[in-house]
Write a protein that holds these residues in place. Structure first.
Motif, PDB file in Angstrom:
ATOM      1  N   ALA A  24      10.389   0.984  -3.818  1.00  0.00           N
ATOM      2  CA  ALA A  24      10.952  -0.336  -3.498  1.00  0.00           C
ATOM      3  C   ALA A  24       9.958  -1.236  -2.765  1.00  0.00           C
ATOM      4  CB  ALA A  24      12.220  -0.183  -2.679  1.00  0.00           C
ATOM      5  N   SER A  25       9.075  -0.647  -1.980  1.00  0.00           N
ATOM      6  CA  SER A  25       8.100  -1.455  -1.236  1.00  0.00           C
ATOM      7  C   SER A  25       7.079  -2.106  -2.164  1.00  0.00           C
ATOM      8  CB  SER A  25       7.374  -0.583  -0.213  1.00  0.00           C
ATOM      9  OG  SER A  25       6.589   0.385  -0.889  1.00  0.00           O
ATOM     10  N   GLY A  26       6.991  -1.607  -3.392  1.00  0.00           N
ATOM     11  CA  GLY A  26       6.042  -2.172  -4.348  1.00  0.00           C
ATOM     12  C   GLY A  26       4.628  -1.626  -4.220  1.00  0.00           C
ATOM     13  N   GLU A  27       4.437  -0.686  -3.301  1.00  0.00           N
ATOM     14  CA  GLU A  27       3.108  -0.128  -3.085  1.00  0.00           C
ATOM     15  C   GLU A  27       2.755   0.972  -4.087  1.00  0.00           C
ATOM     16  OE1 GLU A  27       1.997   0.879   0.939  1.00  0.00           O
ATOM     17  OE2 GLU A  27       3.583  -0.413   1.701  1.00  0.00           O
ATOM     18  N   ILE A  28       3.768   1.534  -4.736  1.00  0.00           N
ATOM     19  CA  ILE A  28       3.541   2.671  -5.624  1.00  0.00           C
ATOM     20  C   ILE A  28       4.054   2.340  -7.017  1.00  0.00           C
ATOM     21  CG2 ILE A  28       3.934   5.147  -5.967  1.00  0.00           C
ATOM     22  CD1 ILE A  28       4.764   5.295  -3.007  1.00  0.00           C
ATOM     23  N   PRO A  29       3.209   2.479  -8.037  1.00  0.00           N
ATOM     24  CA  PRO A  29       3.695   2.295  -9.410  1.00  0.00           C
ATOM     25  C   PRO A  29       4.715   3.387  -9.760  1.00  0.00           C
ATOM     26  CG  PRO A  29       1.290   2.271  -9.326  1.00  0.00           C
ATOM     27  CD  PRO A  29       1.773   2.706  -7.985  1.00  0.00           C
ATOM     28  N   GLU A  30       5.840   2.989 -10.315  1.00  0.00           N
ATOM     29  CA  GLU A  30       6.959   3.904 -10.562  1.00  0.00           C
ATOM     30  C   GLU A  30       6.592   5.038 -11.524  1.00  0.00           C
ATOM     31  OE1 GLU A  30      11.553   3.395 -11.964  1.00  0.00           O
ATOM     32  OE2 GLU A  30      10.689   1.824 -10.693  1.00  0.00           O
ATOM     33  N   ARG A  31       5.926   4.725 -12.611  1.00  0.00           N
ATOM     34  CA  ARG A  31       5.587   5.775 -13.594  1.00  0.00           C
ATOM     35  C   ARG A  31       4.598   6.779 -13.016  1.00  0.00           C
ATOM     36  NH1 ARG A  31       4.311   3.820 -19.356  1.00  0.00           N
ATOM     37  NH2 ARG A  31       5.047   5.908 -19.811  1.00  0.00           N
ATOM     38  N   TYR A  32       3.680   6.287 -12.205  1.00  0.00           N
ATOM     39  CA  TYR A  32       2.696   7.165 -11.580  1.00  0.00           C
ATOM     40  C   TYR A  32       3.389   8.084 -10.573  1.00  0.00           C
ATOM     41  CZ  TYR A  32      -1.947   8.398  -9.726  1.00  0.00           C
ATOM     42  OH  TYR A  32      -3.088   9.055  -9.344  1.00  0.00           O
ATOM     43  N   LEU A  33       4.348   7.539  -9.823  1.00  0.00           N
ATOM     44  CA  LEU A  33       5.072   8.346  -8.841  1.00  0.00           C
ATOM     45  C   LEU A  33       5.875   9.446  -9.520  1.00  0.00           C
ATOM     46  CD1 LEU A  33       5.684   8.902  -5.908  1.00  0.00           C
ATOM     47  CD2 LEU A  33       7.583   7.291  -6.065  1.00  0.00           C
TER      48      LEU A  33
ATOM     49  N   ALA B 212       5.406   8.405  -0.382  1.00  0.00           N
ATOM     50  CA  ALA B 212       6.724   8.808  -0.892  1.00  0.00           C
ATOM     51  C   ALA B 212       7.331   9.892  -0.008  1.00  0.00           C
ATOM     52  CB  ALA B 212       6.611   9.296  -2.332  1.00  0.00           C
ATOM     53  N   LEU B 213       6.527  10.857   0.401  1.00  0.00           N
ATOM     54  CA  LEU B 213       7.024  11.930   1.266  1.00  0.00           C
ATOM     55  C   LEU B 213       7.435  11.401   2.631  1.00  0.00           C
ATOM     56  CD1 LEU B 213       4.501  14.765   0.357  1.00  0.00           C
ATOM     57  CD2 LEU B 213       6.954  14.692  -0.182  1.00  0.00           C
ATOM     58  N   LEU B 214       6.729  10.410   3.110  1.00  0.00           N
ATOM     59  CA  LEU B 214       7.084   9.778   4.383  1.00  0.00           C
ATOM     60  C   LEU B 214       8.458   9.123   4.285  1.00  0.00           C
ATOM     61  CD1 LEU B 214       5.832   9.310   7.174  1.00  0.00           C
ATOM     62  CD2 LEU B 214       4.786   7.257   6.286  1.00  0.00           C
ATOM     63  N   GLU B 215       8.715   8.488   3.156  1.00  0.00           N
ATOM     64  CA  GLU B 215      10.034   7.874   2.932  1.00  0.00           C
ATOM     65  C   GLU B 215      11.116   8.948   2.828  1.00  0.00           C
ATOM     66  OE1 GLU B 215      12.556   4.767   2.821  1.00  0.00           O
ATOM     67  OE2 GLU B 215      10.397   4.642   3.115  1.00  0.00           O
ATOM     68  N   LEU B 216      10.824  10.028   2.122  1.00  0.00           N
ATOM     69  CA  LEU B 216      11.794  11.126   2.020  1.00  0.00           C
ATOM     70  C   LEU B 216      12.049  11.762   3.386  1.00  0.00           C
ATOM     71  CD1 LEU B 216      10.634  12.861  -1.287  1.00  0.00           C
ATOM     72  CD2 LEU B 216      12.777  11.611  -0.910  1.00  0.00           C
TER      73      LEU B 216
ATOM     74  N   MET C 283     -15.305  13.498   1.802  1.00  0.00           N
ATOM     75  CA  MET C 283     -14.004  13.689   1.205  1.00  0.00           C
ATOM     76  C   MET C 283     -13.270  12.350   1.224  1.00  0.00           C
ATOM     77  SD  MET C 283     -11.458  16.649   2.335  1.00  0.00           S
ATOM     78  CE  MET C 283      -9.908  16.828   1.627  1.00  0.00           C
ATOM     79  N   GLU C 284     -12.675  12.016   0.125  1.00  0.00           N
ATOM     80  CA  GLU C 284     -12.015  10.726  -0.017  1.00  0.00           C
ATOM     81  C   GLU C 284     -10.520  10.921  -0.258  1.00  0.00           C
ATOM     82  OE1 GLU C 284     -12.275   7.117  -3.198  1.00  0.00           O
ATOM     83  OE2 GLU C 284     -14.144   8.048  -2.573  1.00  0.00           O
ATOM     84  N   LEU C 285      -9.737  10.001   0.282  1.00  0.00           N
ATOM     85  CA  LEU C 285      -8.293  10.030   0.069  1.00  0.00           C
ATOM     86  C   LEU C 285      -8.010   9.348  -1.265  1.00  0.00           C
ATOM     87  CD1 LEU C 285      -5.435  10.624   1.197  1.00  0.00           C
ATOM     88  CD2 LEU C 285      -5.504   8.359   2.230  1.00  0.00           C
ATOM     89  N   SER C 286      -7.620  10.130  -2.255  1.00  0.00           N
ATOM     90  CA  SER C 286      -7.341   9.566  -3.575  1.00  0.00           C
ATOM     91  C   SER C 286      -6.035   8.786  -3.545  1.00  0.00           C
ATOM     92  CB  SER C 286      -7.264  10.679  -4.624  1.00  0.00           C
ATOM     93  OG  SER C 286      -6.113  11.460  -4.409  1.00  0.00           O
ATOM     94  N   SER C 287      -5.885   7.873  -4.487  1.00  0.00           N
ATOM     95  CA  SER C 287      -4.633   7.103  -4.562  1.00  0.00           C
ATOM     96  C   SER C 287      -3.465   8.040  -4.852  1.00  0.00           C
ATOM     97  CB  SER C 287      -4.724   6.008  -5.623  1.00  0.00           C
ATOM     98  OG  SER C 287      -4.938   6.567  -6.895  1.00  0.00           O
ATOM     99  N   ARG C 288      -3.725   9.095  -5.578  1.00  0.00           N
ATOM    100  CA  ARG C 288      -2.682  10.072  -5.897  1.00  0.00           C
ATOM    101  C   ARG C 288      -2.117  10.708  -4.624  1.00  0.00           C
ATOM    102  NH1 ARG C 288      -3.505  15.090 -10.127  1.00  0.00           N
ATOM    103  NH2 ARG C 288      -1.311  15.356 -10.520  1.00  0.00           N
ATOM    104  N   VAL C 289      -3.003  11.151  -3.735  1.00  0.00           N
ATOM    105  CA  VAL C 289      -2.570  11.764  -2.480  1.00  0.00           C
ATOM    106  C   VAL C 289      -1.933  10.713  -1.579  1.00  0.00           C
ATOM    107  CG1 VAL C 289      -3.349  12.965  -0.392  1.00  0.00           C
ATOM    108  CG2 VAL C 289      -4.272  13.624  -2.612  1.00  0.00           C
ATOM    109  N   GLN C 290      -2.521   9.526  -1.546  1.00  0.00           N
ATOM    110  CA  GLN C 290      -1.969   8.460  -0.712  1.00  0.00           C
ATOM    111  C   GLN C 290      -0.548   8.100  -1.152  1.00  0.00           C
ATOM    112  OE1 GLN C 290      -4.445   5.000  -0.524  1.00  0.00           O
ATOM    113  NE2 GLN C 290      -3.142   3.967   0.932  1.00  0.00           N
ATOM    114  N   TYR C 291      -0.322   7.936  -2.442  1.00  0.00           N
ATOM    115  CA  TYR C 291       1.016   7.625  -2.951  1.00  0.00           C
ATOM    116  C   TYR C 291       1.992   8.760  -2.647  1.00  0.00           C
ATOM    117  CZ  TYR C 291      -0.980   3.732  -5.644  1.00  0.00           C
ATOM    118  OH  TYR C 291      -1.601   2.571  -6.032  1.00  0.00           O
TER     119      TYR C 291
END
Length: 145
Positions: A34-43, A13-17, A1-9
């Motif tokens: 703001a950290s630049g780790e997550i593309p805005e449109r993807y989020l 975001a949930l950690l920040e919330l 099982m792999e951690l997808s970028s979708r789940v990681q992002y």
């Protein structure tokens, strides 16, 4: 099982919330990225899925943004994973394929591994993730010159 970028992002975001949870002011997508780790449109797409899964809620308007829909200790990592990836994630066996003894043995072990990973994800909550982050911050102090 792999951690997808979708789940990681989503988890980032949930950690920040969760860090801002007791406050009633929502965070915008720009603030979450703001950290630049997550593309805005993807989020935006990820948050829409999380909203439909009742993990986050959105508020419209000038002071709008996103808030957790539940308390951090009520949101399991499994819930986040399943909302984004679905319960059938990782299943590659097609009904029309012939089932051999070898395939059955492999699939049974794979199913056991999936169930074990789901059990681990179900055991941890967003609150646990926040505590892990805070613990790591304490053990890695910043030195300023």
């Amino acid at each position: 099982m792999e951690l997808s970028s979708r789940v990681q992002y989503a988890l980032l975001a949930l950690l920040e919330l969760a860090s801002h949870y007791p406050k009633d002011s929502p965070l915008t997508v720009s603030e979450l990225t703001a950290s630049g780790e997550i593309p805005e449109r993807y989020l935006d797409q990820i948050l829409a899925v999380l909203r439909r899964a009742s993990i986050v809620q959105s508020l419209r308007g000038a002071k709008g943004g996103y808030l957790l829909a539940k308390e951090p200790w009520q949101i399991t990592l499994l819930e986040v994973f399943l909302s984004l990836e679905g319960s059938g994630s990782g299943q590659t066996q097609k009904v029309s394929e012939s089932v051999t003894i070898e395939k059955t043995a492999v699939l049974e072990i794979w199913q056991e591994a999936r169930e074990a990973s789901f059990a681990v994800l179900g055991k941890y909550t967003l609150q646990d993730l926040c505590e892990q982050r805070d613990l790591r911050k304490q053990t890695h102090p910043m030195y300023y010159i």
